[in-house]
Design an enzyme around this catalytic site. Structure first.
Site, short mmCIF file in Angstrom:
data_model
loop_
_atom_site.label_atom_id
_atom_site.label_comp_id
_atom_site.label_asym_id
_atom_site.label_seq_id
_atom_site.Cartn_x
_atom_site.Cartn_y
_atom_site.Cartn_z
N ASP A 115 -3.68 -0.33 -8.30
CA ASP A 115 -2.68 -1.39 -8.07
C ASP A 115 -3.32 -2.77 -8.03
O ASP A 115 -3.07 -3.58 -7.13
CB ASP A 115 -1.92 -1.11 -6.77
CG ASP A 115 -0.61 -1.90 -6.69
OD1 ASP A 115 -0.12 -2.38 -7.73
OD2 ASP A 115 -0.09 -2.06 -5.57
N ASP A 165 0.64 2.75 -13.10
CA ASP A 165 0.22 1.33 -13.13
C ASP A 165 -1.17 1.10 -13.70
O ASP A 165 -1.58 -0.05 -13.89
CB ASP A 165 0.27 0.68 -11.73
CG ASP A 165 1.66 0.69 -11.11
OD1 ASP A 165 2.63 0.85 -11.86
OD2 ASP A 165 1.76 0.52 -9.89
N ASP A 185 8.14 0.46 -1.33
CA ASP A 185 7.20 -0.08 -2.30
C ASP A 185 6.12 -0.93 -1.63
O ASP A 185 5.15 -1.33 -2.27
CB ASP A 185 7.92 -0.95 -3.33
CG ASP A 185 8.92 -0.16 -4.16
OD1 ASP A 185 8.58 0.97 -4.56
OD2 ASP A 185 10.03 -0.66 -4.42
#
Length: 320
Positions: free
Chosen positions: A109, A148, A294
């Protein structure tokens, strides 16, 4: 019924032609099982069981906890071999297909920041992902490798990108060798993040030819039509530039009201189509658990990524 599903599923793959023969040509985890696995220990299931007197519990139990969803695995999973082996073993005993997500790559991330972390080094990641694949073994499974990870390239140096690509290629090789009845998917971001041409180059650079397919919309909110268009555009770009196409799956867990342009706990979202084969993609799957945060943002302010928020889950069932 399973024969009919398998036959229909095979028809979906025919247009992809020889380009798909590089990976998973002999495996058929769909045909080996009788539907998707429902995790009895998911966070919404655990919350509903622990809070039977809460007025939101019946709706969360019936509309979220009872649906097939992916289980995410990372450093929080403890011994990865035991964790994966136990989960896949339970699914296999029930003759159901488990969906797993590997989420432990170093520098995870890099752009979003809310889910940072991952293994401490490429060597540590290699050992972790090898144990992951080995724990599945010959049992049927679907695995999405590192959400991601390819969309984060804009926040990474070329050296970091090269290192990440090497780790993903190694992961694909290990699943191919150690988990022959597993279909692997590389994550291709979502329709609002990276354009199809750039993502096609990223997918190929990470070894997508060796994966079964790619995924779209993980932990995001774009509706099915936009994801199908994006997946088809990606395949057009892969075909034009590299000579192959791949099946793709869409995360429909929270896309019932489409995206409002925000990705981090936006209000007013809704659960989407339950997990199924077809629907314009190879499969529509609940990859993110509805109600799991999230990060410390939006309607999840004060929470951490992955924390189950019952009020958010309850509102997502009804779309407000």
């Amino acid at each position: 019924m399973r024969t009919l599903v398998t036959s229909a599923f095979a028809c979906l793959l025919l247009p992809l032609g020889a380009g798909q023969a590089d990976a998973g040509a002999l495996a058929d985890p769909i045909g080996m099982t009788s539907g998707f696995y429902v995790d009895p220990n998911s966070t919404p299931a655990a919350w509903a069981a622990a809070n039977p007197g809460d007025g939101r519990a019946p709706a969360i139990r019936d509309n979220i906890a009872s649906r097939p969803m992916a289980r995410w695995f990372g450093s929080w999973s403890g011994d990865i071999g035991s964790a994966v082996g136990s989960y896949v073993g339970a699914a296999d005993a029930a003759d159901k297909l488990p969906v797993l997500i590997a989420y432990n790559i170093p520098g995870r991330d890099a752009c979003g920041g809310h889910s940072g972390g991952g293994a401490g080094s490429p060597a540590a990641y290699s050992a972790w992902i090898s144990a992951f694949a080995s724990a599945i073994g010959g049992r049927p499974a679907l695995v999405v490798i590192e959400p991601d990870s390819l969309g984060d390239f804009s926040c990474m140096s070329q050296q970091q990108i090269d290192e990440r690509n090497a780790m993903i290629k190694d992961a694909l090789a290990r699943f191919s060798a150690q988990a022959p009845n597993t279909w692997t998917y590389l994550d291709a971001g979502n329709p609002g993040w990276i354009d199809a041409g750039a993502m096609a180059r990223a997918l190929d650079g990470a070894g997508a030819r060796q994966a079964h397919g790619f995924s779209s919309n993980i932990s995001n909110y774009y509706n099915n039509d936009r994801n199908i268009s994006y997946g088809n555009a990606l395949n057009s770009a892969l075909s034009a530039s590299f000579g192959y196409t791949k099946p793709f799956v869409v995360d429909t867990s929270r896309n019932g009201n489409d995206s409002n342009g925000e990705w981090c706990n936006p209000a007013g979202r809704k659960t989407g189509t339950a997990s199924q084969t077809g629907g314009g993609a190879e499969m529509l799957l609940w990859l993110k658990t509805p109600g799991e945060s999230d990060g410390d943002c939006g309607v999840g302010a004060g929470s951490v990524a992955g924390q189950f928020l019952p009020e958010v889950a309850y509102k997502m069932i009804y779309g407000y």
